[in-house]
Motif scaffolding. Structure first.
Motif: not given
Length: 229
Positions: A97-99, A105-110, A122-127, A133-134
């Motif tokens: 679920t977390t992945s 998130i990663a697929n959004n425009s960053v 902000r969007q990542c709630k934990n490590s 994401f990274l």
């Protein structure tokens, strides 16, 4: 070839040609033309191989300019590591679920530091979400975002997250990311300001990579990060 191209910057005020600017534009055009044909050949190859899905077709085209990492390759000679295939394989069912959320998130425009920091802080709630994401960002995008500089303290955060959630199946991804950081702006300065705890985490990650991935290339990566063998 130059039809429709702006000549801004090529002509000096005295009417003479700015050969330095002209050379830069020619190099850019040659590189763009080269990339076009590389991707075109990849598209033809993908169609001939009858790939199973459009996503697979897209991945082949995106990776068309990348070369597989060979055991004999020197890390200092590689401009960008090959982004690993199927980086989500072998994930624990409990983190699906977390992945999935971090993948969205990663697929959004960053595309810049501001957008990255908004997601990271902000969007990542934990490590764990930060780790996913990274590791789901392309290394080319990471390099683009931090090409000017890695903000003070951020390298330490990256190291801690990679250490805390390190996974064997993502060892190549982690190595790619660590290598990419070395090509970002002010890397040496960021490295100097790692805390003792962050340095310990980095050393542990490197040792894990030596066991799980490619010990020869990791030993060269250790040199860049100034980690004793």
């Amino acid at each position: 070839m130059w039809k429709g191209k702006s000549t801004h910057g090529i002509m000096k005020q005295d009417g003479e040609i700015n050969f330095s600017k002209l050379e830069q534009q020619i190099d850019s055009a040659v590189e763009a033309d080269k990339m076009y044909w590389i991707r075109n050949e990849a598209k033809i190859r993908a169609v001939n191989n009858k790939v199973a899905s459009y996503e697979e077709f897209e991945d082949i085209v995106k990776a068309s300019h990348l070369k597989p990492l060979e055991k004999g390759d020197r890390i200092s000679d590689i401009k960008v590591f090959k982004q690993p295939w199927n980086i989500n394989s072998g994930s624990e069912s409990g983190s699906q679920t977390t992945s999935s959320k971090s993948t969205e998130i990663a697929n959004n425009s960053v595309d810049n530091v501001i957008q990255f920091n908004r997601v990271w802080k902000r969007q990542c709630k934990n490590s764990l979400e930060q780790f996913n994401f990274l590791t789901e960002l392309d290394c080319s995008k990471i390099h683009h975002i931090f090409q000017a500089e890695i903000a003070m303290g951020l390298l330490g955060e990256f190291v801690s997250v990679l250490h805390d959630h390190y996974q064997v199946e993502k060892s190549e991804t982690v190595a790619n990311i660590l290598y990419t950081f070395t090509k970002c702006g002010r890397f040496d300065l960021s490295l100097m300001f790692l805390s003792q705890e962050e340095k310990k985490c980095l050393s542990k990650v490197m040792n894990s990579l030596s066991n799980d991935w490619n010990s020869k290339n990791v030993s060269q990566l250790k040199e860049v990060y100034k980690i004793d063998p």
